[in-house]
Every structure is written in structure tokens, then in C-alpha cells.
Design an enzyme around this catalytic site. Structure first.
Site, PDB file in Angstrom:
ATOM      1  N   GLU B  55       0.827  -1.213   0.000  1.00 42.46           N
ATOM      2  CA  GLU B  55       0.000   0.000   0.000  1.00 42.46           C
ATOM      3  C   GLU B  55       0.858   1.258   0.000  1.00 42.46           C
ATOM      4  OE1 GLU B  55      -0.305  -2.558   1.965  1.00 42.46           O
ATOM      5  OE2 GLU B  55      -2.256  -3.392   1.473  1.00 42.46           O
ATOM      6  N   HIS B 124      -9.920  -4.363  10.982  1.00 46.25           N
ATOM      7  CA  HIS B 124     -10.708  -4.382   9.744  1.00 46.25           C
ATOM      8  C   HIS B 124     -12.102  -3.802   9.966  1.00 46.25           C
ATOM      9  CE1 HIS B 124      -7.650  -7.379   8.698  1.00 46.25           C
ATOM     10  NE2 HIS B 124      -8.041  -7.313   7.447  1.00 46.25           N
TER      11      HIS B 124
END
Ligand SMILES: Cc1ncc(C[n+]2csc(CCOP(=O)(O)OP(=O)(O)O)c2C)c(N)n1
Ligand SMILES: [Mg+2]
Lengths: 320, 318
Positions: B55, B124
Site C-alpha cells: 500500500e 478491519h
């Protein structure tokens, strides 16, 4: 591999190296006089890398560098006056006085900017190179960074993707022996940083970064490879940082003996010896030095005389 | 909503050949939540770059593409992973145009979904929009439905500024009619999702639906709530919020992000600055509790729902 550069070329490099050296001398002096705040990170002793590498590029090729990037900006063709004005945060500076010493840019010269976050510009440079690949414009990107930067994830991640996609990128690591106070040998447990290339599947070479001809040769070969579509190359230039990390940095980390060694490595007298041996005259060299000094003295005077940006413009340039 | 986002990207990629997509699992696989379906087939591997897992650098590459005049959409699979890319977003994309004196623009969109209430736990389930709002130079967009998502994404791409485009996993499957045509929605203008006179509920993304449910329930008792779907948090439609508060005299702010230093605090303060004299009651905040998000049944004790919005309105009305 490399053909010996012509005397005329070497003389040009000599002049450029002095231009950078005088620029940095003026930068440090101006900082000490309080002409600007923050700090400044001189590349004194490392001029041969910027000069040798830039000489291997076409004007449309692009360069990204670090906060220690004044030399790279000059080598890529930016005017000392617009750079010095930027250091002094004046509206005539290359970034309108918003960037300062660590954020220099000259898009029209292919100088895509310097960055104050260690290694963050390596992926950005790769993105610029990917854009070139997608546009098929034949341009190559050279990104300069330090030894310390090669410990960051951004470096490793970008190596992987750049090789995967055969990006036209040349990675030039200026191993100047230190990351602020940390000696390279205590941070990186291999002999040459160029060995990092092995595991990533790209060529890695180490050259003496205080010899502009050697740097030029290695970069020229890497640029040719990138232009052929064969992907990136990692070049480690061994050099020496003999100023402090930055103008505000504390600390002594060299003893006298080491300092002498550093001065001996100074690329400018080294090149001078070569030039004299190849038939240049002392008068020629002196003329180049004087010109470099005059350009920088004029640049500093211009910067001092320039206006600061108007407070009312502080909000300009945030959004497109 | 997933389909609408797909349409927006497809539409813009057809219109502007320079647009590039970067990210993981976006190729033939079609994206973790199916947003990229068919794009790889239509635009090919050059423009739909299915990349390795990283990322931080992917976002950095996106900055490089963007400053080279190639608008780039970077996929962040979960909003939680935006933290890995935070340097490229906050230190690079958001500031580069500024510190280079306007020499470059950064047409970079980071798309990332909030993925909560699925029991995936603390790493998450987060809503990190306030982190991004706190960085001048970025746009932060938080659509609550498919039509808005399409119009806002088209607008964001054309706008040409670094943007964090926050989707919501719960909304991906939600269906509604969506404009076929080119229909960009201006950034910084809220949408009145329901008109009312007694209290204003300012909300966005996943809390719009529960807020509308609460408003419907309260309406049965004669309490008329105005529900504002903010659509974008940066720029924030402060005037739109104040205009509503001047009308209703009460403000409830609702989001799924944790409460402290959340977007709600900024929204509330906007009303304090622009409509203080009209407020008849303290502003109420409905938000997740200030905790890491647990898995399992426990998560229900953390996230707010329609009942919490309803209770907050009642408090304000009392
Ligand atoms: C991500 C990040 N970490 C730390 C710093 C502080 N810092 C500035 S320069 C520097 C040393 C970098 O060393 P190196 O990469 O060898 O480059 P050099 O300064 O020697 O040219 C550090 C740690 C920073 N600017 N960015
Ligand atoms: Mg170093």
C-alpha cells in the site's frame, strides 16, 4: 565500457561542481546570518554525483532528489538565483517561497522535486517513470537518495515493482557514510548497498562517487538500458559527507584523522589534477571558479533583494 | 453501489485515456468487492495495473503518475490499510502542489471502503475519515448511496485534487436507480435526505440509513427531523449545516467512527460558529464508543444504530 570524457566536457563539469560548492557555501553562510530559518542540508563533497549523473541525461529526462538536493537541481539546469531565492523563502524562488531548502522543484527543467521524507520520493519517482512508460515518451527518471533511505520499506517495495514492470528508472544511492549520526556500517550489514539489487533481479553497481566520469559512465549505461525498455538499475556512489548532516545538526562524529581523510576525498581537487594532467591551464580553471563564484554572488544578492511572498497569498496553491 | 462506482470509473476511463488504476486484486479478479468487474478486460493491463501487495509504495507510485498528468485511482482494500499509505497521502499528495508553488497538481484518488459490523475485529472495522479531514490539501468524500457515489466519484476525478474516497461495504450491494448519463455532483454541497422542522440530523456514509429510519419513527409521533447527508467532509458544507440548524434549532451528529475527535466534533463546531443563536439545546453526538472494535456479538455494543439516533433526538427535544 566508458569512453574517457573530452577535456571540454570535464571542464564543464568542473565549473558546475564549483557552482554547486559556492551555492552551498552561500547557503550555509546565509543560514548562519539568519537570512532564513529551518535548516539546510549541504551536499558539499558529493558534487561529482549530481554533475556526473545529470550529464548522462537528455533535457526531457527527469530527476527527483532529497532535501540534500541543491546540487541535483543545479545540475539539472535550475538557476542558482531562483534556488537561492527559494532558500530565502522569497516570492522569486522556484516554488514561490513556499518550499524552502528542502522542497525545490522545476518541472519545466525535468526536475520533479526534492523531498523531506526519507525515501518517500523513491516510489514517486517510479510513478513518474511508469507514466513515461505508459506515454511511450522515451524519458528516463533518475532518483537520488542516501544510504539511510535504503533501510526504508519504500525503497524495497519500489525495487520489487520497478523490476516487475521494467520501469525506466535509475536509482542512484549516494552512500555518504552517514544517516545523520548513524554510520552506514552500523546500519547496513553488507559491504556494498548495490548488493541489494541481487535479490530483486536488477543490475547493481558500486562506483567511486567522487569521480564524475565514473558516475557518468555508470549512469549513462543505466539510462541506455532503461531507454531500451530493460528496466531499472541500482547504482551506489560511494562518497563522503564532510559537513554536518544539516546546518542545525549537533554533534561531532569525526576525529581529526577522519576529517583529513574526508578532505582528501574532495572530488574537486581530484578533478583539477586530472584536468591539469590533460592539458588544461591554471588560468582556465581559475576563470571557471570565478565565474561560478560570480553567478552565486549575484544569486545571493538577487535573493536578498527579492520580496517575501505577500501574507495574503499564504493560501495559494493548495488545491488545483 | 459497487456497480455505480464501476460505471463511474469506466465512464471516466473511456473519456480520459490517461486515467490509470493501481492496486491489488483489481485485474481479472475484479477487486475484493467486485468494484473492478470487467475493467481489466476493457482497458487492459497497462491501465488496470494489478500490482503486488504494498500500500505504501503503491500510493507513492500513484503520486508520481498523478504529477505526470495521469489521473490515478489507487485501490486500498480496507480503509484500515490506509494507515500504511499515510505518508504518500498526507505528506506527499496533500502538500506537493503547495510546497512546489503550484508547479504540479496531484489528481490522485484513493478509494477505500469502511468494512464494519462484519465481525472482522479491530484491524478491519475502522472509520478513519477524521484522520484525513485533518490534512489540508485533501478532499474526503463519503457517499451514502449508489447514485451519489457515481456522481461524486466522477466529480472527484475531474476535480484533479488528491482525494480519499470512502465507500462502505454495507452499501455495495444496495440497489437504486442511477443516472446513466454524465452527472457529476458538486463537491462540498450536502444533500437534504429528508426535510424537517424540529431537529437536524447531520450524517454521512453508513449512518444515513439508520438516521432516516429514526426520522421516520419520530415522524409518527410528530417530531419532524431534517436529515442531512453531508456527502463530502472536506470540503465541508458548513453553510448548509448552519442553514438547517437555523431552521430547526437542534443538531444531532451521527457517524460510525469513534466519538473523540471524530468528524462529528467538527460538524458540531460549525454550527456553534455559524448558528449558535438559533440552538435551543446542546448538540448531541451519536458515534461509536472510543474503543478498538471487538469481534463477535460484542461489536454491537460499540457501533451506534437507529435507536441511538432516535434517543439523541429525544434528548435534544426534551
Ligand atoms: C521518514 C523519515 N524519517 C526520518 C527523517 C529524519 N531524517 C532526515 S535525513 C535523515 C538521514 C537520512 O540519511 P541518508 O538517507 O543516508 O541521506 P543523507 O542525509 O546522508 O544524504 C533522517 C533520519 C525523515 N526526514 N524522514
Ligand atoms: Mg547518508
Amino acid at each position: 565500457m566508458t569512453t574517457e570524457p573530452e577535456l571540454k566536457t570535464l571542464l564543464g563539469w568542473y565549473g558546475q561542481m564549483w557552482t554547486i560548492r559556492y551555492f552551498e557555501d552561500n547557503a550555509i553562510a546565509s543560514f548562519r546570518q539568519g537570512l532564513f530559518t529551518g535548516s539546510t542540508h549541504p551536499c558539499i563533497g558529493q558534487e561529482a554525483i549530481a554533475v556526473g549523473a545529470a550529464a548522462a541525461l537528455e533535457p526531457a529526462d527527469q530527476v527527483l532528489a532529497t532535501y540534500r538536493g541543491h546540487g541535483h537541481a543545479i545540475a539539472k539546469g535550475l538557476e542558482p538565483r531562483s534556488l537561492m531565492a527559494e532558500l530565502l523563502c522569497k516570492e522569486t524562488g522556484c516554488c514561490g517561497g513556499r518550499g524552502g531548502s528542502m522542497h525545490l522543484c522545476g518541472v519545466d527543467k525535468g526536475f520533479m522535486g526534492t523531498n523531506a521524507i526519507v525515501a518517500a520520493h523513491i516510489p514517486i519517482a517510479a510513478g513518474v517513470a511508469l507514466a513515461n512508460q505508459l506515454k511511450r515518451n522515451g524519458r528516463v527518471v533518475v532518483v537520488f537518495f542516501g544510504d539511510g533511505a535504503t533501510c526504508e520499506g519504500a525503497f524495497f517495495e519500489t525495487l520489487n515493482m520497478a523490476v516487475l514492470w521494467k520501469i525506466p528508472l535509475v536509482l542512484v544511492c549516494e552512500n555518504n557514510g552517514f544517516a545523520i549520526s548513524v554510520p552506514t556500517r552500523t546500519a547496513i550489514p553488507i559491504e556494498n548497498i548495490s548488493q541489494r539489487a541481487d535479490g530483486f533481479g536488477l543490475p547493481g553497481v558500486t562506483v567511486d562517487g567522487n569521480d564524475p566520469a565514473l558516475v557518468h559512465g555508470a549512469v549513462a549505461e543505466a539510462v541506455a538500458r532503461a531507454r531500451r525498455g530493460e528496466g531499472p538499475t541500482l547504482i551506489e556512489c560511494k562518497t563522503v559527507r564532510w559537513e554536518r548532516h544539516s546546518a542545525i545538526s549537533a554533534g561531532k562524529y569525526a576525529n581529526e584523522e577522519e576529517a583529513m581523510k574526508w578532505k582528501k576525498a574532495d572530488p574537486i581537487p581530484r578533478l583539477e589534477k586530472v584536468l591539469l594532467a590533460r592539458g588544461a591551464t591554471e588560468a582556465q580553471l581559475q576563470a571557471l571558479r570565478e565565474k561560478a563564484k560570480a553567478v552565486n554572488d549575484e544569486a545571493l544578492a538577487f535573493a536578498i533583494a527579492s520580496e517575501s511572498p505577500k501574507p495574503a497569498t499564504v493560501g495559494d496553491f493548495v488545491y488545483a | 453501489m459497487a456497480e455505480a462506482i464501476n460505471e463511474a470509473i469506466r465512464h471516466e476511463m473511456r473519456r480520459n485515456k490517461d486515467i490509470v488504476l493501481l492496486g491489488q486484486d483489481i485485474g481479472a479478479y475484479g477487486g475484493s468487492f467486485g468494484v473492478y468487474k470487467g475493467l481489466y478486460d476493457e482497458f487492459g493491463p497497462d491501465r488496470v495495473r494489478d500490482g503486488p501487495l504494498c500500500e505504501a509504495s503503491t500510493a507513492g507510485w500513484g503520486v508520481g503518475l498523478a504529477i505526470s498528468g495521469m489521473p490515478t485511482i489507487v485501490e486500498i482494500e480496507f480503509l484500515d490499510f490506509l494507515t500504511l499509505a499515510s505518508d504518500a497521502i498526507c505528506n506527499q499528495a496533500a502538500k506537493m502542489r503547495y510546497f512546489f508553488g503550484g508547479q504540479v497538481s496531484v489528481p490522485l484518488i484513493l478509494r477505500a471502503p469502511i468494512v464494519n459490523r462484519l465481525g472482522l475485529g479491530a484491524q478491519h472495522s475502522q472509520s478513519l475519515e477524521a484522520w484525513m479531514m485533518h490534512t489540508p490539501g485533501l478532499h474526503v468524500i463519503v457517499p451514502s448511496n449508489a447514485a451519489d457515489a457515481k456522481g461524486l466519484l466522477i466529480a472527484a476525478i475531474r476535480d484533479g485534487n488528491p482525494t480519499v474516497f470512502i465507500e462502505h461495504v454495507r452499501l455495495y450491494a444496495a440497489k437504486m436507480p442511477v443516472e446513466e448519463e454524465d452527472h457529476p455532483i458538486p463537491l462540498g454541497k450536502l444533500r437534504v435526505a429528508r426535510e424537517g422542522t424540529d431537529a437536524t440530523i447531520a450524517t454521512y456514509s453508513g449512518m444515513v440509513k439508520p438516521s432516516l429510519e429514526a426520522a421516520a419513527k419520530l415522524a409518527a409521533e410528530g417530531i419532524e427531523c431534517e436529515v442531512l447527508d453531508l456527502r463530502t467532509l472536506a470540503p465541508l458544507d458548513r453553510e448548509g449545516i448552519c442553514a438547517s440548524v437555523r431552521k430547526t434549532g437542534r443538531l444531532i451528529v451521527a457517524h460510525e467512527a469513534v466519538k473523540t475527535a471524530g468528524a462529528g466534533a467538527e460538524i458540531a463546531q460549525s454550527a456553534m460558529e455559524g448558528a449558535f443563536d438559533y440552538l435551543q439545546a446542546p448538540i448531541q453526538r451519536v458515534a461509536a464508543r472510543d474503543l478498538p472494535i471487538p469481534t463477535g456479538k460484542l461489536q454491537d455494543s460499540v457501533f451506534p444504530g437507529a435507536a441511538d439516533v432516535e434517543a439523541a433526538v429525544r434528548t435534544a427535544m426534551a
